[in-house]
Design a protein around this motif. Structure first.
Motif, PDB file in Angstrom:
ATOM      1  N   ASP A 325      73.356  35.560 -49.922  1.00  0.00           N
ATOM      2  CA  ASP A 325      72.782  34.323 -49.380  1.00  0.00           C
ATOM      3  C   ASP A 325      71.325  34.278 -49.816  1.00  0.00           C
ATOM      4  N   TRP A 326      71.154  33.852 -51.068  1.00  0.00           N
ATOM      5  CA  TRP A 326      69.877  34.092 -51.741  1.00  0.00           C
ATOM      6  C   TRP A 326      68.667  33.509 -51.021  1.00  0.00           C
ATOM      7  N   GLY A 327      68.696  32.239 -50.713  1.00  0.00           N
ATOM      8  CA  GLY A 327      67.517  31.592 -50.139  1.00  0.00           C
ATOM      9  C   GLY A 327      67.057  32.208 -48.841  1.00  0.00           C
ATOM     10  N   PRO A 328      67.881  32.261 -47.800  1.00  0.00           N
ATOM     11  CA  PRO A 328      67.444  32.860 -46.533  1.00  0.00           C
ATOM     12  C   PRO A 328      67.061  34.329 -46.670  1.00  0.00           C
ATOM     13  N   THR A 329      67.787  35.066 -47.531  1.00  0.00           N
ATOM     14  CA  THR A 329      67.480  36.491 -47.672  1.00  0.00           C
ATOM     15  C   THR A 329      66.138  36.698 -48.374  1.00  0.00           C
ATOM     16  N   ARG A 369      69.984  39.007 -57.289  1.00  0.00           N
ATOM     17  CA  ARG A 369      69.607  37.591 -57.274  1.00  0.00           C
ATOM     18  C   ARG A 369      69.175  37.131 -58.656  1.00  0.00           C
ATOM     19  N   ASN A 370      68.390  37.929 -59.339  1.00  0.00           N
ATOM     20  CA  ASN A 370      67.941  37.540 -60.677  1.00  0.00           C
ATOM     21  C   ASN A 370      69.099  37.438 -61.656  1.00  0.00           C
ATOM     22  N   ALA A 371      70.081  38.343 -61.497  1.00  0.00           N
ATOM     23  CA  ALA A 371      71.269  38.254 -62.370  1.00  0.00           C
ATOM     24  C   ALA A 371      72.023  36.964 -62.105  1.00  0.00           C
ATOM     25  N   ASP A 372      72.147  36.584 -60.833  1.00  0.00           N
ATOM     26  CA  ASP A 372      72.818  35.338 -60.488  1.00  0.00           C
ATOM     27  C   ASP A 372      72.046  34.139 -61.022  1.00  0.00           C
ATOM     28  N   LEU A 373      70.717  34.205 -60.872  1.00  0.00           N
ATOM     29  CA  LEU A 373      69.892  33.110 -61.388  1.00  0.00           C
ATOM     30  C   LEU A 373      70.012  32.983 -62.897  1.00  0.00           C
ATOM     31  N   GLU A 374      70.071  34.116 -63.562  1.00  0.00           N
ATOM     32  CA  GLU A 374      70.194  34.079 -65.027  1.00  0.00           C
ATOM     33  C   GLU A 374      71.514  33.439 -65.438  1.00  0.00           C
ATOM     34  N   ALA A 375      72.610  33.802 -64.723  1.00  0.00           N
ATOM     35  CA  ALA A 375      73.898  33.171 -65.033  1.00  0.00           C
ATOM     36  C   ALA A 375      73.852  31.686 -64.727  1.00  0.00           C
ATOM     37  N   SER A 376      73.199  31.341 -63.597  1.00  0.00           N
ATOM     38  CA  SER A 376      73.099  29.934 -63.218  1.00  0.00           C
ATOM     39  C   SER A 376      72.273  29.152 -64.223  1.00  0.00           C
ATOM     40  N   GLU A 377      71.214  29.746 -64.709  1.00  0.00           N
ATOM     41  CA  GLU A 377      70.372  29.056 -65.689  1.00  0.00           C
ATOM     42  C   GLU A 377      71.117  28.820 -66.998  1.00  0.00           C
ATOM     43  N   SER A 378      71.960  29.776 -67.374  1.00  0.00           N
ATOM     44  CA  SER A 378      72.753  29.575 -68.592  1.00  0.00           C
ATOM     45  C   SER A 378      73.679  28.374 -68.423  1.00  0.00           C
ATOM     46  N   GLU A 379      74.310  28.274 -67.246  1.00  0.00           N
ATOM     47  CA  GLU A 379      75.180  27.135 -66.966  1.00  0.00           C
ATOM     48  C   GLU A 379      74.378  25.842 -66.930  1.00  0.00           C
ATOM     49  N   GLN A 380      73.182  25.900 -66.330  1.00  0.00           N
ATOM     50  CA  GLN A 380      72.362  24.696 -66.238  1.00  0.00           C
ATOM     51  C   GLN A 380      71.901  24.221 -67.612  1.00  0.00           C
ATOM     52  N   ARG A 381      71.644  25.157 -68.512  1.00  0.00           N
ATOM     53  CA  ARG A 381      71.259  24.745 -69.870  1.00  0.00           C
ATOM     54  C   ARG A 381      72.413  24.014 -70.554  1.00  0.00           C
ATOM     55  N   GLU A 382      73.653  24.455 -70.276  1.00  0.00           N
ATOM     56  CA  GLU A 382      74.816  23.741 -70.816  1.00  0.00           C
ATOM     57  C   GLU A 382      74.930  22.353 -70.183  1.00  0.00           C
ATOM     58  N   ASN A 383      74.668  22.274 -68.877  1.00  0.00           N
ATOM     59  CA  ASN A 383      74.700  20.972 -68.204  1.00  0.00           C
ATOM     60  C   ASN A 383      73.633  20.038 -68.768  1.00  0.00           C
ATOM     61  N   LEU A 384      72.503  20.596 -69.143  1.00  0.00           N
ATOM     62  CA  LEU A 384      71.432  19.771 -69.712  1.00  0.00           C
ATOM     63  C   LEU A 384      71.884  19.107 -71.011  1.00  0.00           C
ATOM     64  N   VAL A 385      72.631  19.823 -71.817  1.00  0.00           N
ATOM     65  CA  VAL A 385      73.126  19.245 -73.064  1.00  0.00           C
ATOM     66  C   VAL A 385      74.031  18.049 -72.769  1.00  0.00           C
ATOM     67  N   VAL A 386      74.901  18.215 -71.745  1.00  0.00           N
ATOM     68  CA  VAL A 386      75.812  17.119 -71.368  1.00  0.00           C
ATOM     69  C   VAL A 386      75.022  15.905 -70.896  1.00  0.00           C
ATOM     70  N   LYS A 387      74.028  16.131 -70.047  1.00  0.00           N
ATOM     71  CA  LYS A 387      73.263  15.012 -69.498  1.00  0.00           C
ATOM     72  C   LYS A 387      72.387  14.349 -70.557  1.00  0.00           C
ATOM     73  N   GLU A 388      71.920  15.132 -71.529  1.00  0.00           N
ATOM     74  CA  GLU A 388      71.162  14.519 -72.624  1.00  0.00           C
ATOM     75  C   GLU A 388      72.045  13.526 -73.384  1.00  0.00           C
ATOM     76  N   ALA A 389      73.305  13.893 -73.580  1.00  0.00           N
ATOM     77  CA  ALA A 389      74.238  12.981 -74.267  1.00  0.00           C
ATOM     78  C   ALA A 389      74.516  11.754 -73.406  1.00  0.00           C
ATOM     79  N   LEU A 390      74.656  11.925 -72.086  1.00  0.00           N
ATOM     80  CA  LEU A 390      74.879  10.791 -71.186  1.00  0.00           C
ATOM     81  C   LEU A 390      73.676   9.858 -71.184  1.00  0.00           C
ATOM     82  N   LEU A 391      72.477  10.412 -71.249  1.00  0.00           N
ATOM     83  CA  LEU A 391      71.280   9.572 -71.313  1.00  0.00           C
ATOM     84  C   LEU A 391      71.277   8.715 -72.579  1.00  0.00           C
TER      85      LEU A 391
END
Length: 516
Positions: A325-329, A369-391
C-alpha cells in the motif's frame, strides 16, 4: 598518581660557589712568615721560638735578609687572619710600607701599638717586640696592612663583576667583617674601615637586587602556578554535558607531570603557598573523578532508554517493510523517520547497529516500491505513445465542416483516451492541455449552432427588427420637423437619434441572417 606520590618542593637549597671564587675572595690567611731569628744580627732568638709557618703559593714571603717579625720572636702568629694579597713580597712598595709604619709605634716594654682613629690600640700579645729595632718590629704589621689593602682591592674587583650568588656575597660580607674587626696591622685603619664600609654597602645593594629579582621570579611563579590551578578548576566547574571528556581526561592525566615541570622550571615557592595550591589541584582532581563517574553512570541510563525507544521504532518499521500500500506506507515511514530523529541518542556502537536494522527495513520497503514504480513508468510510457496518437487524431477534427461527425469523432477519442491509462507525470499536463483545446473548439461550435437554430431567439430578433423599423420612421419625421424649424441643435439631435436606431437595426438584421 596519588597525592602521596606527588612531591611538593622543599625550601630553597644553598647555591653553589665555585672553587676559584672561594680561593680568590673567601679564604682568610695568616700574616706573612719571617725567617728564623738567627738571621737577624741585632736580636737573640728566644729558646722556645716556634718555627715560622710555611708561606702559601702566590702570597708575599720574607724579604731576603729581612728582620724577623715580632710574632716569630714571640713564637706566635698574628691573631687576625687575612685574605691573600695579589702582589708578591718583592712588589711591596717601600714608600707605602714607610707610610703605614707612621701609624705604628713600639713602647718601652716592646709592645707594638697602632693609631686607630682617635685612640692608640695595642696589638696584644702578638705585638710584643722587646729588644728589637722599632722599624723592624713594625715591618710585618705594615706588610699585613698592605695585605689587607690588597684584600680590599680584590674584593672591589670581585664586586665590579656580575653574576654573583647570594652565598658568594654573604661570604664576602662575612670576610669583610672578620678581617676588619680590630685588624692586627699597622697603617691607616680608619681609611680601611671607610673603604670596607663602601664595599659592604655595594655588596648589600647587589644582595638587594638579587632578592628583588628572586621575589619577582617567585611572584611570577606563583601567578603561573595559580593560573594553572585555576584552569583546572575552571575545567572541573564546566557543566558535565558540555565537557569533552576525552580531552578533559587527557588534561587531568597531564596535571601532575605539568606541575612537576613547573617545579623544575620555576624558583621554589614558600611551603605554605605551594601546599595550598597543591591542595586545590588535588581537590579539583577528586571532584573531576566524581563528576565523571556520575556523568557516565547517568549516560549509561540514557543510552538504555534510547535503545528501548529505538527498538520499538525498529519493530514498527519491520512490520511495514512488506506493505504494498505504497502511498499510506510512504507517509507512515516519513512519520517514523521523524520519530527516529527526535529519539534520544544512545551509545555510538549501539546506535549504529540499531540504525542499520531500521534502515534495512526502510530500504526493503522502498526498494519494492521503486521496483513497482519502475514497472508502472514503463507501462505509462507505452500509454503515452497511445495518447500521442489519439491527440494527432483529435486535432484533425473540424467542427465547422460537420458538427455531428466532429462530436462523434471526439467522443470516440475520449473513450479510447480513458482506456489508455496513466502517462508519466511529466507529460500529463502537456497532453491534457492539447486534448482540452480540441474539446473547447467542438463545444464552441456546438453552442454557436444552438444559438442559430433556437426558435425563441429568432422570434426575439424579428420582434426587435420590427420595433426598430417603426422607431426609425418616427425619428425620420422628427428630423424633418427639426429641419423645418432651422434650429441646428434640434437638427443635430434628431440626426443622432436616427443614426443610432439605424445601427441597432443593422446588428439585428445581421443576427437574423446568421440564424437563418
Amino acid at each position: 598518581m596519588s597525592e602521596s606520590e606527588t612531591p611538593v618542593p622543599t625550601s630553597p637549597e644553598p647555591e653553589e660557589t665555585s672553587a676559584a671564587d672561594a680561593a680568590d675572595v673567601a679564604a682568610p690567611v695568616e700574616a706573612p712568615a719571617e725567617p728564623a731569628v738567627a738571621d737577624a744580627p741585632d736580636a737573640e732568638a728566644p729558646a722556645a721560638a716556634a718555627p715560622a709557618p710555611r708561606p702559601r703559593p702566590g702570597r708575599p714571603g720574607p724579604t731576603p735578609g729581612g728582620a724577623p717579625s715580632p710574632a716569630a720572636l714571640a713564637g706566635r702568629k698574628p691573631a687576625a687572619p687575612l685574605l691573600p694579597a695579589a702582589p708578591s713580597v718583592t712588589e711591596y712598595d717601600a714608600a707605602l710600607l714607610d707610610e703605614a709604619k707612621t701609624f705604628g709605634a713600639v713602647t718601652e716594654d716592646g709592645t707594638v701599638t697602632v693609631q686607630d682613629g682617635t685612640q692608640v690600640r695595642a696589638l696584644g700579645e702578638a705585638g710584643q717586640a722587646q729588644g728589637i729595632d722599632p722599624a723592624t718590629a713594625l715591618d710585618p704589621f705594615a706588610r699585613a696592612y698592605l695585605d689587607l689593602v690588597a684584600f680590599l682591592d680584590l674584593t672591589e674587583k670581585k664586586l665590579s663583576t656580575t653574576g654573583h650568588t647570594h652565598n658568594e656575597l654573604n661570604r664576602l660580607l662575612e670576610n669583610l667583617r672578620k678581617n676588619m674587626k680590630e685588624p692586627q696591622v699597622v697603617g691607616d685603619i680608619p681609611a680601611l674601615r671607610a673603604r670596607a664600609h663602601e664595599l659592604r654597602e655595594k655588596a648589600k645593594a647587589q644582595i638587594a637586587e638579587l632578592e628583588s629579582a628572586r621575589t619577582a621570579a617567585r611572584q611570577d611563579a606563583i601567578a603561573r602556578r595559580t593560573a594553572f590551578v585555576e584552569s583546572i578548576e575552571q575545567l572541573v566547574a564546566t557543566p558535565p554535558e558540555q565537557i569533552s571528556w576525552k580531552s578533559a581526561g587527557e588534561t587531568m592525566r597531564q596535571m601532575v607531570p605539568t606541575w612537576k615541570q613547573m617545579q623544575s622550571e620555576d624558583v621554589n615557592l614558600d611551603r605554605p603557598t605551594e601546599d595550598a595550591l597543591w591542595k586545590r589541584l588535588s581537590a579539583a582532581r577528586s571532584t573531576f573523578d566524581r563528576h565523571r563517574k556520575q556523568f557516565f553512570s547517568q549516560l549509561d541510563e540514557r543510552h538504555e532508554e534510547a535503545a528501548a525507544v529505538k527498538e520499538q521504532l525498529i519493530a514498527r518499521a519491520e512490520e511495514m517493510q512488506g506493505s504494498t500500500d505504497w502511498g499510506p506506507t510512504v507517509r507512515a515511514f516519513k512519520d517514523l523517520m521523524a520519530e527516529w530523529r527526535a529519539a534520544p541518542r544512545g551509545g555510538r556502537k549501539k546506535d549504529d547497529a540499531q540504525w542499520a536494522r531500521f534502515k534495512a527495513a526502510q530500504d526493503t520497503f522502498f526498494s519494492a516500491r521503486n521496483a513497482d514504480l519502475e514497472a508502472s513508468e514503463s507501462e505509462q510510457r507505452e500509454n503515452l505513445v497511445v495518447k500521442e496518437a489519439l491527440l494527432a487524431e483529435a486535432e484533425e477534427i473540424d467542427p465547422a465542416k460537420d458538427l455531428d461527425k466532429a462530436k462523434d469523432a471526439l467522443r470516440s477519442v475520449q473513450e479510447r483516451w480513458e482506456a489508455a491509462g496513466k502517462v508519466p507525470r511529466g507529460d500529463m499536463r502537456r497532453i491534457d492541455d492539447r486534448l482540452r483545446s480540441v474539446e473547447r473548439a467542438v463545444k464552441d461550435a456546438e453552442e454557436a449552432e444552438w444559438r442559430r437554430t433556437d426558435p425563441r431567439t429568432k422570434a426575439r430578433v424579428e420582434g426587435a427588427s420590427s420595433q426598430l423599423h417603426s422607431a426609425i420612421a418616427g425619428y425620420e419625421e422628427d428630423l424633418e420637423k427639426a429641419r423645418a424649424t432651422g434650429d441646428p441643435a434640434k437638427i443635430a439631435k434628431a440626426e443622432a437619434a436616427l443614426e443610432a436606431r439605424r445601427e441597432w437595426l443593422a446588428v439585428i438584421e445581421r443576427s437574423a441572417r446568421d440564424l437563418g
